[in-house]
Design a protein around this motif. Structure first.
Motif, PDB file in Angstrom:
ATOM      1  N   THR A 195       0.811  -1.218   0.000  1.00  0.00           N
ATOM      2  CA  THR A 195       0.000   0.000   0.000  1.00  0.00           C
ATOM      3  C   THR A 195       0.843   1.266   0.000  1.00  0.00           C
ATOM      4  O   THR A 195       0.536   2.228  -0.710  1.00  0.00           O
ATOM      5  CB  THR A 195      -0.934   0.015   1.228  1.00  0.00           C
ATOM      6  N   HIS A 196       1.914   1.275   0.788  1.00  0.00           N
ATOM      7  CA  HIS A 196       2.678   2.511   0.990  1.00  0.00           C
ATOM      8  C   HIS A 196       4.131   2.450   0.509  1.00  0.00           C
ATOM      9  O   HIS A 196       4.761   3.509   0.347  1.00  0.00           O
ATOM     10  CB  HIS A 196       2.662   2.885   2.471  1.00  0.00           C
ATOM     11  N   PHE A 197       4.681   1.264   0.303  1.00  0.00           N
ATOM     12  CA  PHE A 197       6.088   1.165  -0.123  1.00  0.00           C
ATOM     13  C   PHE A 197       6.192   0.229  -1.325  1.00  0.00           C
ATOM     14  O   PHE A 197       6.957  -0.729  -1.316  1.00  0.00           O
ATOM     15  CB  PHE A 197       6.968   0.691   1.036  1.00  0.00           C
ATOM     16  N   ASN A 198       5.405   0.542  -2.350  1.00  0.00           N
ATOM     17  CA  ASN A 198       5.307  -0.337  -3.514  1.00  0.00           C
ATOM     18  C   ASN A 198       5.866   0.276  -4.792  1.00  0.00           C
ATOM     19  O   ASN A 198       5.750  -0.295  -5.866  1.00  0.00           O
ATOM     20  CB  ASN A 198       3.839  -0.721  -3.750  1.00  0.00           C
ATOM     21  N   ARG A 199       6.492   1.449  -4.691  1.00  0.00           N
ATOM     22  CA  ARG A 199       7.020   2.111  -5.872  1.00  0.00           C
ATOM     23  C   ARG A 199       8.461   1.676  -6.126  1.00  0.00           C
ATOM     24  O   ARG A 199       9.160   1.241  -5.204  1.00  0.00           O
ATOM     25  CB  ARG A 199       6.954   3.639  -5.712  1.00  0.00           C
ATOM     26  N   PRO A 200       8.941   1.808  -7.369  1.00  0.00           N
ATOM     27  CA  PRO A 200      10.316   1.382  -7.676  1.00  0.00           C
ATOM     28  C   PRO A 200      11.376   2.058  -6.823  1.00  0.00           C
ATOM     29  O   PRO A 200      12.429   1.456  -6.535  1.00  0.00           O
ATOM     30  CB  PRO A 200      10.465   1.762  -9.152  1.00  0.00           C
ATOM     31  N   HIS A 201      11.129   3.304  -6.403  1.00  0.00           N
ATOM     32  CA  HIS A 201      12.153   4.024  -5.640  1.00  0.00           C
ATOM     33  C   HIS A 201      12.107   3.696  -4.145  1.00  0.00           C
ATOM     34  O   HIS A 201      12.963   4.146  -3.391  1.00  0.00           O
ATOM     35  CB  HIS A 201      11.998   5.540  -5.829  1.00  0.00           C
TER      36      HIS A 201
ATOM     37  N   ILE B  85       6.125 -20.372   4.289  1.00  0.00           N
ATOM     38  CA  ILE B  85       5.689 -21.424   5.211  1.00  0.00           C
ATOM     39  C   ILE B  85       4.234 -21.217   5.616  1.00  0.00           C
ATOM     40  O   ILE B  85       3.478 -22.179   5.773  1.00  0.00           O
ATOM     41  CB  ILE B  85       6.617 -21.462   6.441  1.00  0.00           C
ATOM     42  N   ASN B  86       3.812 -19.950   5.740  1.00  0.00           N
ATOM     43  CA  ASN B  86       2.438 -19.627   6.121  1.00  0.00           C
ATOM     44  C   ASN B  86       1.509 -19.450   4.918  1.00  0.00           C
ATOM     45  O   ASN B  86       0.393 -18.953   5.069  1.00  0.00           O
ATOM     46  CB  ASN B  86       2.421 -18.357   6.973  1.00  0.00           C
ATOM     47  N   SER B  87       1.990 -19.861   3.724  1.00  0.00           N
ATOM     48  CA  SER B  87       1.181 -19.810   2.493  1.00  0.00           C
ATOM     49  C   SER B  87       0.712 -18.396   2.168  1.00  0.00           C
ATOM     50  O   SER B  87      -0.426 -18.171   1.746  1.00  0.00           O
ATOM     51  CB  SER B  87      -0.031 -20.752   2.609  1.00  0.00           C
ATOM     52  N   ILE B  88       1.602 -17.429   2.361  1.00  0.00           N
ATOM     53  CA  ILE B  88       1.329 -16.030   2.032  1.00  0.00           C
ATOM     54  C   ILE B  88       2.191 -15.647   0.836  1.00  0.00           C
ATOM     55  O   ILE B  88       3.411 -15.882   0.839  1.00  0.00           O
ATOM     56  CB  ILE B  88       1.640 -15.111   3.234  1.00  0.00           C
ATOM     57  N   ASP B  89       1.589 -15.080  -0.193  1.00  0.00           N
ATOM     58  CA  ASP B  89       2.346 -14.646  -1.358  1.00  0.00           C
ATOM     59  C   ASP B  89       3.371 -13.591  -0.949  1.00  0.00           C
ATOM     60  O   ASP B  89       3.050 -12.649  -0.210  1.00  0.00           O
ATOM     61  CB  ASP B  89       1.420 -14.062  -2.425  1.00  0.00           C
ATOM     62  N   ILE B  90       4.601 -13.721  -1.440  1.00  0.00           N
ATOM     63  CA  ILE B  90       5.661 -12.779  -1.095  1.00  0.00           C
ATOM     64  C   ILE B  90       5.432 -11.459  -1.835  1.00  0.00           C
ATOM     65  O   ILE B  90       5.258 -11.468  -3.063  1.00  0.00           O
ATOM     66  CB  ILE B  90       7.044 -13.346  -1.466  1.00  0.00           C
ATOM     67  N   PRO B  91       5.428 -10.328  -1.139  1.00  0.00           N
ATOM     68  CA  PRO B  91       5.276  -9.042  -1.827  1.00  0.00           C
ATOM     69  C   PRO B  91       6.491  -8.726  -2.687  1.00  0.00           C
ATOM     70  O   PRO B  91       7.587  -9.264  -2.470  1.00  0.00           O
ATOM     71  CB  PRO B  91       5.138  -8.036  -0.674  1.00  0.00           C
ATOM     72  N   PHE B  92       6.304  -7.858  -3.639  1.00  0.00           N
ATOM     73  CA  PHE B  92       7.340  -7.550  -4.620  1.00  0.00           C
ATOM     74  C   PHE B  92       8.655  -7.132  -3.973  1.00  0.00           C
ATOM     75  O   PHE B  92       9.736  -7.505  -4.436  1.00  0.00           O
ATOM     76  CB  PHE B  92       6.838  -6.438  -5.556  1.00  0.00           C
ATOM     77  N   LYS B  93       8.589  -6.366  -2.903  1.00  0.00           N
ATOM     78  CA  LYS B  93       9.809  -5.847  -2.276  1.00  0.00           C
ATOM     79  C   LYS B  93      10.650  -6.935  -1.603  1.00  0.00           C
ATOM     80  O   LYS B  93      11.818  -6.701  -1.281  1.00  0.00           O
ATOM     81  CB  LYS B  93       9.458  -4.767  -1.242  1.00  0.00           C
ATOM     82  N   LEU B  94      10.074  -8.114  -1.387  1.00  0.00           N
ATOM     83  CA  LEU B  94      10.820  -9.207  -0.770  1.00  0.00           C
ATOM     84  C   LEU B  94      11.093 -10.346  -1.738  1.00  0.00           C
ATOM     85  O   LEU B  94      11.864 -11.250  -1.429  1.00  0.00           O
ATOM     86  CB  LEU B  94      10.050  -9.753   0.440  1.00  0.00           C
ATOM     87  N   ASN B  95      10.478 -10.305  -2.900  1.00  0.00           N
ATOM     88  CA  ASN B  95      10.626 -11.379  -3.870  1.00  0.00           C
ATOM     89  C   ASN B  95      11.832 -11.104  -4.765  1.00  0.00           C
ATOM     90  O   ASN B  95      11.798 -10.204  -5.606  1.00  0.00           O
ATOM     91  CB  ASN B  95       9.353 -11.497  -4.709  1.00  0.00           C
ATOM     92  N   LEU B  96      12.883 -11.880  -4.597  1.00  0.00           N
ATOM     93  CA  LEU B  96      14.132 -11.655  -5.324  1.00  0.00           C
ATOM     94  C   LEU B  96      14.272 -12.529  -6.565  1.00  0.00           C
ATOM     95  O   LEU B  96      15.265 -12.401  -7.284  1.00  0.00           O
ATOM     96  CB  LEU B  96      15.336 -11.898  -4.394  1.00  0.00           C
TER      97      LEU B  96
ATOM     98  N   PRO C 240      21.283  -8.084  -9.128  1.00  0.00           N
ATOM     99  CA  PRO C 240      21.719  -7.503  -7.853  1.00  0.00           C
ATOM    100  C   PRO C 240      21.365  -6.032  -7.691  1.00  0.00           C
ATOM    101  O   PRO C 240      20.990  -5.600  -6.593  1.00  0.00           O
ATOM    102  CB  PRO C 240      23.247  -7.715  -7.885  1.00  0.00           C
ATOM    103  N   TRP C 241      21.470  -5.255  -8.755  1.00  0.00           N
ATOM    104  CA  TRP C 241      21.189  -3.820  -8.645  1.00  0.00           C
ATOM    105  C   TRP C 241      19.693  -3.520  -8.641  1.00  0.00           C
ATOM    106  O   TRP C 241      19.295  -2.381  -8.460  1.00  0.00           O
ATOM    107  CB  TRP C 241      21.886  -3.053  -9.775  1.00  0.00           C
ATOM    108  N   GLU C 242      18.874  -4.547  -8.827  1.00  0.00           N
ATOM    109  CA  GLU C 242      17.424  -4.363  -8.789  1.00  0.00           C
ATOM    110  C   GLU C 242      16.829  -4.708  -7.426  1.00  0.00           C
ATOM    111  O   GLU C 242      15.641  -4.487  -7.193  1.00  0.00           O
ATOM    112  CB  GLU C 242      16.758  -5.234  -9.858  1.00  0.00           C
ATOM    113  N   VAL C 243      17.637  -5.246  -6.533  1.00  0.00           N
ATOM    114  CA  VAL C 243      17.146  -5.633  -5.208  1.00  0.00           C
ATOM    115  C   VAL C 243      16.932  -4.369  -4.369  1.00  0.00           C
ATOM    116  O   VAL C 243      17.880  -3.612  -4.132  1.00  0.00           O
ATOM    117  CB  VAL C 243      18.151  -6.573  -4.510  1.00  0.00           C
ATOM    118  N   PRO C 244      15.705  -4.124  -3.880  1.00  0.00           N
ATOM    119  CA  PRO C 244      15.400  -2.871  -3.194  1.00  0.00           C
ATOM    120  C   PRO C 244      15.712  -2.900  -1.701  1.00  0.00           C
ATOM    121  O   PRO C 244      14.902  -2.465  -0.881  1.00  0.00           O
ATOM    122  CB  PRO C 244      13.894  -2.717  -3.444  1.00  0.00           C
ATOM    123  N   HIS C 245      16.883  -3.424  -1.349  1.00  0.00           N
ATOM    124  CA  HIS C 245      17.235  -3.590   0.058  1.00  0.00           C
ATOM    125  C   HIS C 245      18.511  -2.835   0.405  1.00  0.00           C
ATOM    126  O   HIS C 245      19.496  -2.883  -0.338  1.00  0.00           O
ATOM    127  CB  HIS C 245      17.430  -5.076   0.388  1.00  0.00           C
ATOM    128  N   LEU C 246      18.473  -2.165   1.535  1.00  0.00           N
ATOM    129  CA  LEU C 246      19.655  -1.526   2.113  1.00  0.00           C
ATOM    130  C   LEU C 246      19.993  -2.247   3.410  1.00  0.00           C
ATOM    131  O   LEU C 246      19.103  -2.705   4.127  1.00  0.00           O
ATOM    132  CB  LEU C 246      19.396  -0.047   2.411  1.00  0.00           C
TER     133      LEU C 246
END
Length: 233
Positions: free
Chosen positions: A100-106, A128-139, A144-150
């Motif tokens: 909802t709030h952190f779904n943009r490319p930046h 494990i809990n059968s929850i679809d992984i959101p885009f920001k966690l799905n690698l 490597p330069w597309e991973v949105p993690h610091l």
């Protein structure tokens, strides 16, 4: 990099089942095999089980604390909130926040040692809990330069892969008030299962989240947050 585009976070985990003897026989055997290298001959599988929260296959998440910057003109604030309760609910609420709030490319996620622990742990527990992984966690499929993690630990390494620096040590050397003024990560299991004090764990988790943000500010050579700039939601 815009501070308002970063979601800072920290998680707290505990063993999935309180006691080793309550695990089914297959899980006990798999735990023994999984931890053979770490235990060596110093601990039995049962003695070592108090650390089971470190592994997503044997642990579970009891709290995710998140924080983000809000700029109103020249006024800066840092807002913190936490998701806690049953693990499926924690993960679903966190997923909704991301989508909802952190779904943009930046938009970016930031944690200390997050690339080795927090981010993969959350993703594994979602599966494990059968929850679809959101885009920001799905690698899957990401370069490597597309991973949105610091990761403040990785930023502090400056390319050095031989060292690990704890959040507490980084805070100390950078002149940031210590977040470890009550409990430590090794105490979370006992506080949760023996003292049944989830509020104490939530407070600890939120302090760590704030410290990650403070470290990030220092890495940018910016002034750290004052107490009156921190808002608990």
């Amino acid at each position: 990099m815009n501070l308002e585009h970063i979601l800072f976070l920290d998680i707290e985990t505990v063993p999935q089942i309180e006691n080793f003897n309550d695990l089914d026989p297959v899980s006990q055997t798999l735990w023994e095999q999984k931890t053979q290298y770490q235990r060596k001959e110093e601990f039995t599988p049962e003695e070592f089980y108090e650390r089971a929260g470190i592994w997503a296959e044997f642990g579970r998440i009891i709290c995710i604390s998140v924080g983000y910057f809000k700029m109103t003109g020249d006024v800066r604030s840092f807002r913190i909130t936490s998701f806690h309760g049953e693990e499926p609910l924690i993960l679903k609420e966190f997923k909704i926040l991301l989508e909802t709030h952190f779904n943009r490319p930046h938009h970016l996620l930031c944690a200390h040692n997050g690339k080795e622990f927090d981010f993969p742990y959350i993703a594994r527990r979602m599966i494990i809990n059968s929850i679809d992984i959101p885009f920001k966690l799905n690698l899957f499929g990401k370069k490597p330069w597309e991973v949105p993690h610091l990761d403040t630990l990785e930023l502090w390494k400056f390319g050095d892969y031989k060292t690990f620096t704890s959040l507490k040590l980084m805070a100390h050397v950078l002149g940031i008030p210590s977040p470890k003024d009550d409990i430590d990560g090794s105490d979370v299991r006992d506080v949760y299962y023996n003292e049944k004090d989830l509020d104490r764990i939530i407070e600890y988790c939120e302090k760590d989240t704030l410290t990650v943000a403070q470290i990030f500010l220092r890495l940018r050579n910016e002034e750290i947050l004052d107490d009156n700039e921190v808002v608990s939601i």
